[in-house]
Structure formats: C-alpha cells, structure tokens
Design a protein around this motif. Structure first.
Motif, PDB file in Angstrom:
ATOM      1  N   THR A  36     -10.548  -7.006   5.168  1.00  0.00           N
ATOM      2  CA  THR A  36      -9.903  -6.816   3.602  1.00  0.00           C
ATOM      3  C   THR A  36      -8.881  -7.838   3.312  1.00  0.00           C
ATOM      4  O   THR A  36      -8.346  -8.546   4.088  1.00  0.00           O
ATOM      5  CB  THR A  36      -9.337  -5.572   3.634  1.00  0.00           C
ATOM      6  N   ARG A  95       0.902  -5.889  -5.027  1.00  0.00           N
ATOM      7  CA  ARG A  95       0.104  -5.295  -3.854  1.00  0.00           C
ATOM      8  C   ARG A  95      -0.012  -3.713  -3.936  1.00  0.00           C
ATOM      9  O   ARG A  95      -0.783  -3.298  -3.285  1.00  0.00           O
ATOM     10  CB  ARG A  95       1.126  -5.403  -2.883  1.00  0.00           C
ATOM     11  N   GLU A  96       0.703  -3.245  -5.123  1.00  0.00           N
ATOM     12  CA  GLU A  96       0.616  -1.550  -5.364  1.00  0.00           C
ATOM     13  C   GLU A  96      -0.786  -1.273  -5.945  1.00  0.00           C
ATOM     14  O   GLU A  96      -0.811  -0.201  -6.144  1.00  0.00           O
ATOM     15  CB  GLU A  96       1.830  -1.115  -6.123  1.00  0.00           C
ATOM     16  N   THR A  97      -1.604  -2.348  -6.337  1.00  0.00           N
ATOM     17  CA  THR A  97      -2.639  -2.147  -7.229  1.00  0.00           C
ATOM     18  C   THR A  97      -3.775  -0.921  -6.429  1.00  0.00           C
ATOM     19  O   THR A  97      -3.826  -0.973  -5.316  1.00  0.00           O
ATOM     20  CB  THR A  97      -3.552  -3.156  -7.414  1.00  0.00           C
ATOM     21  N   THR A  98      -4.183  -0.130  -7.220  1.00  0.00           N
ATOM     22  CA  THR A  98      -5.346   0.744  -6.745  1.00  0.00           C
ATOM     23  C   THR A  98      -6.629   0.210  -6.824  1.00  0.00           C
ATOM     24  O   THR A  98      -7.761   0.927  -6.496  1.00  0.00           O
ATOM     25  CB  THR A  98      -5.224   2.186  -7.429  1.00  0.00           C
ATOM     26  N   ASN A  99      -6.832  -1.255  -7.336  1.00  0.00           N
ATOM     27  CA  ASN A  99      -8.254  -1.655  -7.425  1.00  0.00           C
ATOM     28  C   ASN A  99      -8.875  -1.975  -6.070  1.00  0.00           C
ATOM     29  O   ASN A  99      -8.114  -2.762  -5.449  1.00  0.00           O
ATOM     30  CB  ASN A  99      -8.105  -3.015  -8.494  1.00  0.00           C
ATOM     31  N   ARG A 100      -9.993  -1.383  -5.759  1.00  0.00           N
ATOM     32  CA  ARG A 100     -10.481  -1.826  -4.275  1.00  0.00           C
ATOM     33  C   ARG A 100     -12.045  -1.450  -4.640  1.00  0.00           C
ATOM     34  O   ARG A 100     -12.594  -0.852  -5.393  1.00  0.00           O
ATOM     35  CB  ARG A 100      -9.853  -0.965  -3.375  1.00  0.00           C
ATOM     36  N   THR A 101     -12.710  -2.569  -4.000  1.00  0.00           N
ATOM     37  CA  THR A 101     -14.084  -2.740  -3.908  1.00  0.00           C
ATOM     38  C   THR A 101     -14.600  -2.881  -2.526  1.00  0.00           C
ATOM     39  O   THR A 101     -13.760  -3.142  -1.665  1.00  0.00           O
ATOM     40  CB  THR A 101     -14.645  -3.812  -4.712  1.00  0.00           C
ATOM     41  N   TYR A 147      -5.282  -7.791 -10.123  1.00  0.00           N
ATOM     42  CA  TYR A 147      -5.250  -7.721  -8.705  1.00  0.00           C
ATOM     43  C   TYR A 147      -6.175  -6.509  -8.127  1.00  0.00           C
ATOM     44  O   TYR A 147      -6.521  -5.848  -8.539  1.00  0.00           O
ATOM     45  CB  TYR A 147      -3.663  -7.127  -8.334  1.00  0.00           C
ATOM     46  N   GLN A 148      -6.510  -7.001  -6.717  1.00  0.00           N
ATOM     47  CA  GLN A 148      -7.673  -6.042  -6.217  1.00  0.00           C
ATOM     48  C   GLN A 148      -7.829  -6.478  -4.701  1.00  0.00           C
ATOM     49  O   GLN A 148      -7.416  -7.439  -4.189  1.00  0.00           O
ATOM     50  CB  GLN A 148      -9.116  -6.778  -6.719  1.00  0.00           C
ATOM     51  N   TYR A 149      -7.875  -5.320  -3.946  1.00  0.00           N
ATOM     52  CA  TYR A 149      -8.399  -5.518  -2.717  1.00  0.00           C
ATOM     53  C   TYR A 149      -9.897  -5.222  -2.319  1.00  0.00           C
ATOM     54  O   TYR A 149     -10.508  -4.583  -3.199  1.00  0.00           O
ATOM     55  CB  TYR A 149      -7.725  -4.047  -1.631  1.00  0.00           C
ATOM     56  N   TYR A 208      -5.243  -8.813   4.319  1.00  0.00           N
ATOM     57  CA  TYR A 208      -4.574  -7.679   3.790  1.00  0.00           C
ATOM     58  C   TYR A 208      -3.365  -7.606   4.429  1.00  0.00           C
ATOM     59  O   TYR A 208      -2.179  -7.324   3.694  1.00  0.00           O
ATOM     60  CB  TYR A 208      -5.416  -6.247   4.533  1.00  0.00           C
TER      61      TYR A 208
END
Length: 478
Positions: free
Chosen positions: A378, A410-416, A369-371, A401
């Motif tokens: 987003t 949706r609670e993932t902290t992966n973000r780029t 999962y990722q934002y 988003y």
C-alpha cells in the motif's frame, strides 16, 4: 590562475597586444625576463602562464591582467585563427587525416573564413540524427535507473548550487530576483529580455558576447526565473554540445536539478523538512510556499532530499488527465507500467491511482490524499493538479504505507485498490459494460503522430538552428 582559462584565446590576445605595440618576441622577452621560445609557446596556446609572469606581461604591454585574460578574441582575425585551431583538434576534422595547418600572417582572412565554414558544415553533417522513439525511451529508462541507484541525489550539482548561492550572499528563505541577477553577473553573462525569441527554444545563449536571451513568459510549469537558472546551469556544470540523445537528456536533467537546488537550497530546505518530519507534518505545498516555486518543482525537489536527509523512499509522477505518464521516478518499489524498452513515459497509469483520481475529486485544484492498495503493498499518495495554459497535469508524491505517519493528510479515508500493472483492474472494461457495448462502438482515435516519427535531428533536438542564428544576428549589434 583561472581554472577556466582558454589558452588559445589567451595566446591570441598576447600576440595581438604585442604586435600592436610593435614588439618582437625578443623585445617582449627582454622586458619580462623570458626567452622568446617560452613566449612563443604561450602565444601558440601550448603553455599556461604563471601568475607572476601574467603580472610582468600586463605591465610590459600596458594593460590590466583582467584585459589580458579576457575570454573575448581581440579581433575577427584572431577569432578565425582560434576557430581554425579548435577545428583541427576536433576528432571529426582529424578523421580526414589532413596535415596540420599552421596559420601564418600571410594566410588571408577569406581563406580562414572558408575553412571555418567548411568545418561547420562538416560538423553539422556529422551530427547523428537524434534518437528514434525506441532509442529515446531506452536512454530515458537508463537515466531513470541511474537516478534510482543514487536516490535521485547528485552531490556535485548540490555543491555547484551551494557555491553559486554563496557567491551572491544567500542566507535563507526564498531566493530574490536580485540574487538571481547577481548569479548571472557572477558567471560573466548579461541578461536580455526579448519578445522575438524563436518558438523552438526556451532561451538562447550568445556565448561570444556572453548574453542570455529570455522571454518574460512562463512555459508550462517553468517560470522565467526557472528557465534562466536552467540555462545558467548548463555553463556552471561545464556542459558541452551533446554527443547524442542520451547526453542531451542527461544535461537537461542536470540543468533542471541545478535550478531546483538553487531555488530550494539544500542548506535551507533540509532543516525545514527535518523539522516538519519531527512534527509529523511533511507537505509538498508548504515547501512550495516557503520557497515560492511551482508544486511540481517542490515535489521533485523532495525526491532529491528525502532519501539522503530524511531516510525516506518515495515516488513521483507527472501525468495528464487521461493518465498518460510524462515524467516519473521511484525508489520505493512502485511498479510502473512500461513498454518493452523499460520506458515509463507515454504509458497509461491505472485509473485507480491518485494521479487520475484527483481529476475526479470535488475540487481538483485542492490537495488530494489517498491510500492505494497495490500488488506489492500500500502507498500513501499526495496529488495536486498544477494548472497550465496548455494542459493540466497531476503531480503525485507517494511513499510506502509505513511512512505515511510523517505526512500531513494521513488521516484521509480515500482508499482504492489497484491490480495494475500486472492485473487487469482497469485495462479491460467491467464485464457488464463490455457485454452491453462490445462490438457496437467504433471510436475514432486521436492521432499521436509523435509516437511514430523519429525525434528531430540536430545537436539540440527540436531546435531550429536557422531561427536561432537569425535571432542572434538581429541582436548582435545592440
């Protein structure tokens, strides 16, 4: 009357049965209460019989209505006469401006064989060589535009799939192998599994003997049952020989859609997805598991149903480990990298998008999962690597988003952050690396010869017709 009645074949069967019983048109006309001229129109394929007349004809000839309506020519002679008649209706043949040839009893079979052979060669030579890479990419871009305009939802294919499911008594859950085989029988085919299938095809259909030939092996993401339903889809949807590459591509997409709509039926999948959305627990992997399909099929099927039934826009990407895009779709505003023709396929996606980041995750075969913050907003994305014998591909499903609230993960902290495709966040190497290595490297690029060559010619691109015909000859007498 059957909607798919072939009037020419019916007429040939009627004439054949009449003559083998030693009847003239007048004799048969007296028995069924019709003028000989009316029966002549039937035998020449110029009039459709009413059900009451069919019953009278079958009784007079001593055969069942089913035998009278059989789609198989009654003899080789009849098959040749049908082929000559159909050839003369073809615009390619008509462009020769030849007078119409009426095939009488005195025309020898070998003459008809010659005419059919000449027509087949004329038809083969008239087939436009399949598209150059540029034409193919334009056709693909145009098809993707059409898919986007309708939210990737094809109502007529959904109906065809549901009619097929109804015909075999489907109610809910994953489709059984028995139900799939019943579909084959329902459409008048028999299934043969073989080991010598030509390498250039996924399946071969003998339309003369109504046989479907498959091999018991998966091809990439396609399981044998998926290939079977894709093949059947061409006939259920009434596809003819492709006119050009764009038509070939459209037919392929529609057949793939049909297979997915059968394996993940709208009637079962929509209530399931609506309940999952209500619980804020939408997930592609659950859709995959409930209907026993590949992750790719589940993700792509989600795009068919999301806009119409869930009120969601989304995007779908299939890419390899280097980021090359093989398949993509969007109606959520995501900006893909494209070439001058507007084609996405063959372009390299940003290294910061989830479809590439998943390959660098600690467990690349788990759901990732990722934002991703992009120039136009987003996106929340779910990516998964579908392992394959040939090459591993990442499958990504993404939404804006605001819609992440409906999805698991949706609670993932992966973000780029990505500036592509308008920026240069990953097109150019970091300044520090460039300063240290620029001008000091000579890489030998892997050749992509397919980019430079025209796509294979022929009615069905990439198919070796000699291999296919030889294969059918080998199995014809079984």
């Amino acid at each position: 009357m059957p909607s798919d009645l072939d009037l020419v074949t019916f007429g040939q069967r009627l004439r054949h049965l009449r003559r083998t019983r030693g009847m003239t048109l007048s004799d048969l006309g007296e028995r069924v209460g019709r003028a000989p001229s009316q029966l002549s129109l039937l035998e020449n394929g110029k009039r459709e019989p009413k059900l009451s007349l069919l019953t009278s004809l079958s009784q007079a000839l001593g055969v069942s209505v089913e035998e009278l309506l059989s789609r198989q020519p009654p003899s080789r002679r009849a098959q040749l006469e049908i082929a000559v008649e159909e050839a003369q209706r073809d615009p390619v043949y008509q462009s020769l401006n030849l007078p119409h040839l009426k095939v009488g009893k005195r025309v020898p079979n070998d003459v008809l064989e010659h005419i059919v052979g000449l027509y087949d060669e004329l038809k083969r030579r008239s087939v436009k060589p399949t598209a150059t890479p540029e034409e193919a990419r334009r056709a693909n871009a145009d098809l993707r535009r059409q898919m986007r305009e309708r939210g990737n939802y094809f109502e007529h294919i959904e109906k065809a799939a549901q009619d097929t499911l109804d015909a075999v008594g489907y109610s809910s859950g994953a489709l059984s192998q028995g139900q799939i085989l019943s579909m084959v029988t329902h459409y008048g085919f028999t299934l043969r599994y073989v080991q010598d299938l030509p390498r250039s095809v996924r399946s071969v259909t003998d339309t003369r003997n109504r046989r479907l030939y498959l091999k018991r092996e998966s091809l990439g993401m396609h399981s044998p049952r998926t290939i079977l339903l894709q093949t059947l889809g061409h006939f259920v949807l009434g596809h003819g020989q492709p006119r050009d590459f764009a038509d070939f591509l459209r037919q392929r997409v529609e057949a793939n859609y049909f297979a997915a709509a059968v394996l993940i039926p709208e009637s079962s999948a929509v209530p399931y997805l609506q309940q999952a959305k209500k619980a804020r627990d939408l997930s592609v992997e659950d859709l995959r598991d409930v209907f026993s399909v590949s992750y790719e099929m589940a993700a792509h099927r989600f795009t068919n149903l999301a806009n119409r039934h869930l009120g969601l826009v989304c995007h779908f990407i299939r890419n390899d480990e280097t980021g090359i895009i093989y398949k993509a779709y969007e109606n959520d505003g995501l900006v893909f990298p494209t070439d001058d023709t507007g084609a996405i396929e063959g372009q390299r996606m940003c290294r910061y998008w989830s479809g590439r980041q998943v390959f660098a995750s600690p467990d690349r075969f788990s759901i990732y999962y990722q934002y991703t913050d992009k120039p136009n907003g987003t996106h929340f994305c779910v990516a998964h690597v579908d392992p394959s014998r040939e090459k591993n591909f990442a499958i990504t499903l993404g939404v804006p988003y605001k819609d992440s609230r409906w999805f698991r993960g949706r609670e993932t902290t992966n973000r780029t952050q990505s500036d592509c495709p308008t920026g240069e966040c990953c097109v150019r190497p970091p300044a520090e690396l460039a300063a240290r290595w620029e001008g000091q490297v000579w890489p030998s690029a892997r050749a992509h010869s397919h980019v430079l060559s025209a796509l294979p010619s022929g009615t069905f691109p990439g198919v070796d017709e000699t291999d296919v015909y030889t294969f059918l000859e080998r199995h014809a007498e079984e």
